[in-house]
Design a protein around this motif. Sequence first.
Motif, PDB file in Angstrom:
ATOM      1  N   SER A  38      54.262  51.274  50.614  1.00  0.00           N
ATOM      2  CA  SER A  38      54.817  52.589  50.289  1.00  0.00           C
ATOM      3  C   SER A  38      56.265  52.701  50.743  1.00  0.00           C
ATOM      4  O   SER A  38      57.117  53.225  50.016  1.00  0.00           O
ATOM      5  N   GLY A  42      59.204  52.772  48.019  1.00  0.00           N
ATOM      6  CA  GLY A  42      59.926  54.044  48.069  1.00  0.00           C
ATOM      7  C   GLY A  42      61.406  53.842  48.335  1.00  0.00           C
ATOM      8  O   GLY A  42      62.253  54.520  47.742  1.00  0.00           O
ATOM      9  N   SER A  67      57.136  67.389  46.516  1.00  0.00           N
ATOM     10  CA  SER A  67      57.365  65.986  46.880  1.00  0.00           C
ATOM     11  C   SER A  67      56.402  65.545  47.982  1.00  0.00           C
ATOM     12  O   SER A  67      55.908  64.411  47.966  1.00  0.00           O
ATOM     13  N   VAL A  68      56.140  66.438  48.939  1.00  0.00           N
ATOM     14  CA  VAL A  68      55.186  66.115  50.014  1.00  0.00           C
ATOM     15  C   VAL A  68      53.788  65.928  49.435  1.00  0.00           C
ATOM     16  O   VAL A  68      53.074  64.974  49.785  1.00  0.00           O
ATOM     17  N   THR A  71      53.626  62.713  47.608  1.00  0.00           N
ATOM     18  CA  THR A  71      53.614  61.583  48.540  1.00  0.00           C
ATOM     19  C   THR A  71      52.228  61.358  49.123  1.00  0.00           C
ATOM     20  O   THR A  71      51.732  60.226  49.181  1.00  0.00           O
ATOM     21  N   MET A  75      50.222  57.953  48.369  1.00  0.00           N
ATOM     22  CA  MET A  75      49.867  57.010  49.426  1.00  0.00           C
ATOM     23  C   MET A  75      48.356  56.795  49.470  1.00  0.00           C
ATOM     24  O   MET A  75      47.882  55.671  49.681  1.00  0.00           O
ATOM     25  N   SER A 158      48.088  63.035  40.553  1.00  0.00           N
ATOM     26  CA  SER A 158      49.508  62.712  40.474  1.00  0.00           C
ATOM     27  C   SER A 158      50.140  63.366  39.253  1.00  0.00           C
ATOM     28  O   SER A 158      51.237  63.950  39.322  1.00  0.00           O
ATOM     29  N   THR A 182      60.935  62.655  46.306  1.00  0.00           N
ATOM     30  CA  THR A 182      59.582  62.125  46.507  1.00  0.00           C
ATOM     31  C   THR A 182      59.638  60.726  47.113  1.00  0.00           C
ATOM     32  O   THR A 182      58.856  60.394  48.015  1.00  0.00           O
ATOM     33  N   SER A 183      60.564  59.899  46.647  1.00  0.00           N
ATOM     34  CA  SER A 183      60.718  58.548  47.190  1.00  0.00           C
ATOM     35  C   SER A 183      61.129  58.603  48.662  1.00  0.00           C
ATOM     36  O   SER A 183      60.611  57.859  49.495  1.00  0.00           O
ATOM     37  N   VAL A 185      60.651  61.088  50.841  1.00  0.00           N
ATOM     38  CA  VAL A 185      59.533  61.599  51.648  1.00  0.00           C
ATOM     39  C   VAL A 185      58.497  60.503  51.861  1.00  0.00           C
ATOM     40  O   VAL A 185      57.920  60.364  52.950  1.00  0.00           O
ATOM     41  N   THR A 186      58.262  59.695  50.833  1.00  0.00           N
ATOM     42  CA  THR A 186      57.317  58.583  50.946  1.00  0.00           C
ATOM     43  C   THR A 186      57.766  57.581  52.005  1.00  0.00           C
ATOM     44  O   THR A 186      56.967  57.136  52.840  1.00  0.00           O
ATOM     45  N   ARG A 220      59.223  53.986  39.592  1.00  0.00           N
ATOM     46  CA  ARG A 220      60.101  55.154  39.701  1.00  0.00           C
ATOM     47  C   ARG A 220      60.753  55.488  38.364  1.00  0.00           C
ATOM     48  O   ARG A 220      60.891  56.657  38.011  1.00  0.00           O
TER      49      ARG A 220
END
Length: 283
Positions: A38, A42, A67-68, A71, A75, A158, A182-183, A185-186, A220
């Motif tokens: 991840s 990310g 975004s959270v 994520t 994950m 998703s 989002t990336s 936060v990941t 992505r």
Amino acid sequence: MYYGLLTIATLMFSIQFVFNQRFQRAYGNDLRAMLVFSAGTGAVGAVMLFALNGFRFEFTPFTLLMSVLATIDGMLCTFCSLKALGKINLSLYSVYMMLGGMALPFVVGILVYGEPLTLGKSICFAFILAAMFMSAEKDNVKGGWIWYASIFVLNGMSSVITQIFNEGNYPKAGAQGYTLLTSLVTVAAALVLLPLTRNAARKLNTKALTSMAGYGVISRIGSLLLVISLVHLPASAQYPFVTGGTMIFSTLWCFFGDKKPTKRELGAVALSFVGILALTLLP
């Protein structure tokens, strides 16, 4: 135009699982592997998206919240995928992954957001559903249902989270800004959790690194194209198109490998193609 963007996205989604499987074989499929995967994918995606966004960073509270959620869902889906790919039937794994990504946003789009249930959508959904189960092979793995159910729900959520973001009437970032956040936060979540794992640290070899890089770029860009298209196309039309297109491309790739597609798989491709034609040509 937007169906063209979806076609490019489906092409990318049809090969991203290859990088996931290569990483699993090179590094493992436990919790530490999920976090490393991840963080790596990310980070690659964030750098690429930051450049595509003109080196601009967009932020709003609503965008951060979504975004959270994306994520957390991503994950969990990655963890279940890494575990599942080492235990269950790959063809059924793909079926349930795609079925969740198609069925949940299809239902939510119609029941929650009032998208019309047209003849073309209905025929497309039915044909692609039949195609998925035609292509699947029987699985005798005991307890495999938990992985199939998890992948179905998580991959479907998703798509639903992306729907909610696009439909939300709050100040929010653009498609590139949302995908970039989002990336980031990941990456942050993975790096925070990584020291908490009890698994012994393992060295990343070239195969694992290239797998993360490939997956990060492809996933992505594909996700970005979906977010852009969802502004202009209803979810109940977009996701059946993506699912059917992914099946077609995945089967076509087999002609370039050692394992050629079977008659049953080619039949599934034919059904998927008919479903997509119905979606794009019928009212």
